[in-house]
Scaffold this motif. Structure first.
Motif, PDB file in Angstrom:
ATOM      1  N   ARG A   1       0.673  -1.042  -0.164  1.00 22.32           N
ATOM      2  CA  ARG A   1      -0.144  -0.137   0.050  1.00 22.32           C
ATOM      3  C   ARG A   1       0.891   1.161  -0.053  1.00 22.32           C
ATOM      4  NH1 ARG A   1      -5.058  -1.139  -0.963  1.00 22.32           N
ATOM      5  NH2 ARG A   1      -5.873   0.802  -0.010  1.00 22.32           N
ATOM      6  N   GLU A   2       0.348   2.297  -0.398  1.00 22.07           N
ATOM      7  CA  GLU A   2       1.023   3.616  -0.338  1.00 22.07           C
ATOM      8  C   GLU A   2       0.218   4.490  -0.191  1.00 22.07           C
ATOM      9  OE1 GLU A   2       2.762   4.666  -3.996  1.00 22.07           O
ATOM     10  OE2 GLU A   2       1.188   4.180  -5.330  1.00 22.07           O
ATOM     11  N   VAL A   3       0.745   5.682   0.835  1.00 19.01           N
ATOM     12  CA  VAL A   3       0.065   6.874   1.191  1.00 19.01           C
ATOM     13  C   VAL A   3      -0.119   7.529   0.098  1.00 19.01           C
ATOM     14  CG1 VAL A   3      -0.124   8.886   2.597  1.00 19.01           C
ATOM     15  CG2 VAL A   3       1.004   6.768   3.443  1.00 19.01           C
ATOM     16  N   LYS A   4      -1.813   8.135  -0.058  1.00 16.64           N
ATOM     17  CA  LYS A   4      -2.102   8.944  -1.204  1.00 16.64           C
ATOM     18  C   LYS A   4      -1.329  10.222  -1.083  1.00 16.64           C
ATOM     19  CE  LYS A   4      -6.696   6.846  -0.949  1.00 16.64           C
ATOM     20  NZ  LYS A   4      -8.317   7.039  -0.652  1.00 16.64           N
ATOM     21  N   GLU A   5      -1.394  10.869  -2.239  1.00 19.33           N
ATOM     22  CA  GLU A   5      -0.721  12.248  -2.199  1.00 19.33           C
ATOM     23  C   GLU A   5      -1.466  13.280  -1.669  1.00 19.33           C
ATOM     24  OE1 GLU A   5       1.273  15.277  -5.871  1.00 19.33           O
ATOM     25  OE2 GLU A   5       0.360  13.513  -6.152  1.00 19.33           O
ATOM     26  N   GLY A   6      -0.821  14.076  -0.741  1.00 20.07           N
ATOM     27  CA  GLY A   6      -1.690  15.274  -0.070  1.00 20.07           C
ATOM     28  C   GLY A   6      -2.061  14.884   1.282  1.00 20.07           C
ATOM     29  N   GLU A   7      -1.964  13.492   1.754  1.00 18.37           N
ATOM     30  CA  GLU A   7      -2.373  13.055   3.099  1.00 18.37           C
ATOM     31  C   GLU A   7      -1.677  13.542   3.999  1.00 18.37           C
ATOM     32  OE1 GLU A   7      -5.246  11.631   3.723  1.00 18.37           O
ATOM     33  OE2 GLU A   7      -6.159  11.219   1.762  1.00 18.37           O
ATOM     34  N   LYS A   8      -2.359  14.227   4.995  1.00 25.84           N
ATOM     35  CA  LYS A   8      -1.468  14.361   6.390  1.00 25.84           C
ATOM     36  C   LYS A   8      -1.616  13.243   7.514  1.00 25.84           C
ATOM     37  CE  LYS A   8      -2.714  19.535   5.952  1.00 25.84           C
ATOM     38  NZ  LYS A   8      -3.245  20.664   6.482  1.00 25.84           N
ATOM     39  N   ALA A   9      -0.438  13.367   8.011  1.00 25.61           N
ATOM     40  CA  ALA A   9      -0.298  12.376   9.208  1.00 25.61           C
ATOM     41  C   ALA A   9      -1.602  12.383  10.184  1.00 25.61           C
ATOM     42  CB  ALA A   9       1.004  12.337   9.630  1.00 25.61           C
ATOM     43  N   VAL A  10      -1.858  11.310  10.566  1.00 22.13           N
ATOM     44  CA  VAL A  10      -2.741  11.088  11.560  1.00 22.13           C
ATOM     45  C   VAL A  10      -2.067  11.451  13.092  1.00 22.13           C
ATOM     46  CG1 VAL A  10      -4.527   9.833  12.732  1.00 22.13           C
ATOM     47  CG2 VAL A  10      -4.201   9.578  10.412  1.00 22.13           C
ATOM     48  N   LYS A  11      -1.040  10.946  13.121  1.00 17.71           N
ATOM     49  CA  LYS A  11      -0.447  10.989  14.197  1.00 17.71           C
ATOM     50  C   LYS A  11       1.129  11.002  14.266  1.00 17.71           C
ATOM     51  CE  LYS A  11      -1.666   8.418  17.526  1.00 17.71           C
ATOM     52  NZ  LYS A  11      -1.846   6.870  18.651  1.00 17.71           N
ATOM     53  N   ARG A  12       1.991  11.664  15.138  1.00 14.51           N
ATOM     54  CA  ARG A  12       3.340  11.728  14.946  1.00 14.51           C
ATOM     55  C   ARG A  12       3.959  11.475  16.215  1.00 14.51           C
ATOM     56  NH1 ARG A  12       1.948  16.143  11.876  1.00 14.51           N
ATOM     57  NH2 ARG A  12       3.182  16.322   9.767  1.00 14.51           N
ATOM     58  N   VAL A  13       4.953  10.512  16.014  1.00 13.76           N
ATOM     59  CA  VAL A  13       5.558   9.888  17.448  1.00 13.76           C
ATOM     60  C   VAL A  13       7.086   9.845  17.396  1.00 13.76           C
ATOM     61  CG1 VAL A  13       3.556   8.204  17.771  1.00 13.76           C
ATOM     62  CG2 VAL A  13       5.340   7.459  16.260  1.00 13.76           C
ATOM     63  N   LYS A  14       7.597   9.885  18.402  1.00  5.94           N
ATOM     64  CA  LYS A  14       9.013   9.883  18.439  1.00  5.94           C
ATOM     65  C   LYS A  14       9.462   8.380  17.840  1.00  5.94           C
ATOM     66  CE  LYS A  14       9.475  13.229  22.118  1.00  5.94           C
ATOM     67  NZ  LYS A  14      10.213  13.584  23.507  1.00  5.94           N
ATOM     68  N   ARG A  15      10.800   8.744  17.000  1.00 11.36           N
ATOM     69  CA  ARG A  15      11.316   7.605  16.695  1.00 11.36           C
ATOM     70  C   ARG A  15      12.104   6.932  17.487  1.00 11.36           C
ATOM     71  NH1 ARG A  15      12.044   7.298  10.717  1.00 11.36           N
ATOM     72  NH2 ARG A  15      11.455   9.229   9.825  1.00 11.36           N
ATOM     73  N   ARG A  16      12.343   5.563  17.746  1.00  9.27           N
ATOM     74  CA  ARG A  16      13.427   4.978  18.546  1.00  9.27           C
ATOM     75  C   ARG A  16      14.720   4.985  17.932  1.00  9.27           C
ATOM     76  NH1 ARG A  16      10.099  -0.852  19.233  1.00  9.27           N
ATOM     77  NH2 ARG A  16      10.062  -0.595  16.886  1.00  9.27           N
ATOM     78  N   ARG A  17      15.548   5.437  18.900  1.00 11.08           N
ATOM     79  CA  ARG A  17      16.885   5.769  18.406  1.00 11.08           C
ATOM     80  C   ARG A  17      17.880   5.198  19.400  1.00 11.08           C
ATOM     81  NH1 ARG A  17      17.585   9.402  14.149  1.00 11.08           N
ATOM     82  NH2 ARG A  17      15.572  10.579  13.532  1.00 11.08           N
ATOM     83  N   SER A  18      19.100   4.797  18.748  1.00  9.68           N
ATOM     84  CA  SER A  18      20.327   4.228  19.766  1.00  9.68           C
ATOM     85  C   SER A  18      20.719   5.730  20.275  1.00  9.68           C
ATOM     86  CB  SER A  18      21.181   3.460  19.021  1.00  9.68           C
ATOM     87  OG  SER A  18      21.942   4.387  18.078  1.00  9.68           O
ATOM     88  N   SER A  19      21.826   5.443  21.341  1.00  7.81           N
ATOM     89  CA  SER A  19      22.423   6.643  21.884  1.00  7.81           C
ATOM     90  C   SER A  19      23.066   7.511  20.667  1.00  7.81           C
ATOM     91  CB  SER A  19      23.218   6.378  23.043  1.00  7.81           C
ATOM     92  OG  SER A  19      24.012   5.421  22.604  1.00  7.81           O
ATOM     93  N   LYS A  20      23.551   6.816  19.820  1.00 12.20           N
ATOM     94  CA  LYS A  20      24.524   7.438  18.774  1.00 12.20           C
ATOM     95  C   LYS A  20      23.733   7.990  17.815  1.00 12.20           C
ATOM     96  CE  LYS A  20      27.978   6.236  15.212  1.00 12.20           C
ATOM     97  NZ  LYS A  20      28.766   5.338  14.658  1.00 12.20           N
TER      98      LYS A  20
ATOM     99  N   THR B   1      -4.412   5.348   2.342  1.00  9.26           N
ATOM    100  CA  THR B   1      -3.652   4.490   1.358  1.00  9.26           C
ATOM    101  C   THR B   1      -4.259   4.030   0.087  1.00  9.26           C
ATOM    102  OG1 THR B   1      -3.918   2.361   2.313  1.00  9.26           O
ATOM    103  CG2 THR B   1      -2.114   3.924   3.282  1.00  9.26           C
ATOM    104  N   THR B   2      -3.546   3.923  -0.996  1.00 10.62           N
ATOM    105  CA  THR B   2      -4.050   3.311  -2.037  1.00 10.62           C
ATOM    106  C   THR B   2      -3.173   2.031  -2.492  1.00 10.62           C
ATOM    107  OG1 THR B   2      -5.034   3.375  -4.290  1.00 10.62           O
ATOM    108  CG2 THR B   2      -2.959   4.788  -3.596  1.00 10.62           C
ATOM    109  N   GLN B   3      -3.530   1.264  -3.418  1.00  9.82           N
ATOM    110  CA  GLN B   3      -2.849   0.027  -3.899  1.00  9.82           C
ATOM    111  C   GLN B   3      -1.672   0.422  -4.363  1.00  9.82           C
ATOM    112  OE1 GLN B   3      -3.792  -2.994  -3.407  1.00  9.82           O
ATOM    113  NE2 GLN B   3      -1.843  -3.945  -4.279  1.00  9.82           N
ATOM    114  N   TRP B   4      -0.394  -0.137  -3.927  1.00 13.35           N
ATOM    115  CA  TRP B   4       1.035   0.238  -4.173  1.00 13.35           C
ATOM    116  C   TRP B   4       1.030  -0.367  -5.822  1.00 13.35           C
ATOM    117  CZ3 TRP B   4       5.444  -2.730  -4.910  1.00 13.35           C
ATOM    118  CH2 TRP B   4       6.718  -2.145  -4.817  1.00 13.35           C
ATOM    119  N   LYS B   5       1.888   0.527  -6.518  1.00  9.22           N
ATOM    120  CA  LYS B   5       2.252   0.105  -7.839  1.00  9.22           C
ATOM    121  C   LYS B   5       3.632  -0.177  -8.092  1.00  9.22           C
ATOM    122  CE  LYS B   5      -1.697   2.938 -10.089  1.00  9.22           C
ATOM    123  NZ  LYS B   5      -1.770   4.031 -11.010  1.00  9.22           N
ATOM    124  N   ARG B   6       3.890  -1.298  -8.415  1.00 10.36           N
ATOM    125  CA  ARG B   6       5.253  -1.749  -8.490  1.00 10.36           C
ATOM    126  C   ARG B   6       5.997  -0.716  -9.631  1.00 10.36           C
ATOM    127  NH1 ARG B   6       6.510  -7.816  -9.666  1.00 10.36           N
ATOM    128  NH2 ARG B   6       4.976  -7.685 -11.444  1.00 10.36           N
TER     129      ARG B   6
END
Length: 298
Positions: free
Chosen positions: A130-149, A170-175
């Protein structure tokens, strides 16, 4: 060896020495898995759909919880208060709520469990074809999990957040297709993400064999490394590369050259082993002769 096998459709334990198909549901037993005949498959799909309908009816008949604690992990109802990091209530609002709970002066709308949707990032949706449609805004934003480096290297606040989207965005992803000049489409890191066979670009083939990249370089053909997953190393998630992606017309040439290279490599290994063995025998015989001379001189 175990003399029984378990049917993956009905979990009935069959006698492996006597049966080629499940005695209960008729599932055929094959090496490496089981396969349903067309009639049995339709019957199994029908039974599964009926079971889903019965479960849905039972869920609708469940009484609405009266306390906030009862909603936690409830099979039929949910409140936003207990949603996980990658979950969201959709659709939501007074018209979609089936009730409400008052706790500590606050009103919590109660929704059906089916309204709880799992969110994924853009990259995760591509893994699901699947792929996110163009112009769609994120429903939620979360912090990425990162190592100390990674935390020390991250200076941009936007890079530290992960945008999440729902399936309705989303819509069907095109190869992707190969370009007119025969170039393989790559990602921003120079490889092709091959999560499944359906992720291989059109007109290309995934060759997952050791040292096949060396063959492609010697032949001078167009290829791209295949990234098939991630693994943890030193507390960090690093990509795993397995094989290469080549144009379909070059696949047979690469495979043939790879077989020749592997045969030559094994031949050199045998010769090196024979040479090492002969050296060991020579050293052993030399030591025996020297020992015999010392004994005879005494």
């Amino acid at each position: 060896r175990n003399a029984t096998w378990e049917c993956h459709m009905c979990t009935f334990v069959n006698d492996a020495s006597a049966l080629k198909a499940c005695a209960v549901c008729g599932t055929e037993r094959l090496r490496g898995g089981t396969k349903l005949t067309s009639a049995k498959k339709v019957e199994a799909d029908t039974a599964e759909s009926k079971e889903d309908e019965e479960l849905e009816q039972r869920a609708q008949q469940e009484p609405i919880p009266q306390t906030l604690g009862e909603c936690k992990n409830h099979p039929a109802y949910a409140v936003e208060h207990f949603l996980g990091k990658f979950e969201v209530m959709h659709p939501k609002g007074p018209e979609h709520a089936v009730g409400h709970i008052i706790s500590k002066g606050r009103i919590y709308p109660v929704y059906r469990r089916g309204n709880v949707k799992t969110l994924r990032s853009r990259e995760r949706w591509i893994r699901e074809l699947r792929e996110v449609k163009e112009g769609e805004k994120a429903v939620k934003r979360v912090k990425r999990r990162r190592s100390s480096k990674s935390k020390m290297e991250a200076s941009d606040a936007a890079d530290s957040e992960l945008e999440l989207f729902g399936d309705w965005q989303t819509t069907q992803w095109k190869r992707p297709k190969t370009s007119i000049d025969g170039k393989i489409p790559r990602g921003k890191y120079g490889h092709v993400e091959v999560w499944t066979d359906s992720h291989v670009p059109k007109g290309c083939v995934h060759i997952n064999r050791p040292r096949c990249e060396i063959v492609a370089k010697k032949l001078g053909i167009e290829f791209a490394p295949a990234m098939t997953g991630f693994e943890m190393k030193s507390g960090r998630s690093v990509p795993v590369r397995s094989g290469i992606v080549v144009l379909r017309q070059d696949a047979d040439l690469v495979k043939s050259a790879w077989r020749e290279m592997e045969e030559e490599r094994r031949r050199r290994q045998r010769e090196a082993k024979d040479k090492a063995d002969r050296k060991l025998w020579r050293d052993l015989i030399r030591k025996v002769i020297i020992n015999q001379k010392i004994i005879s001189e005494e």
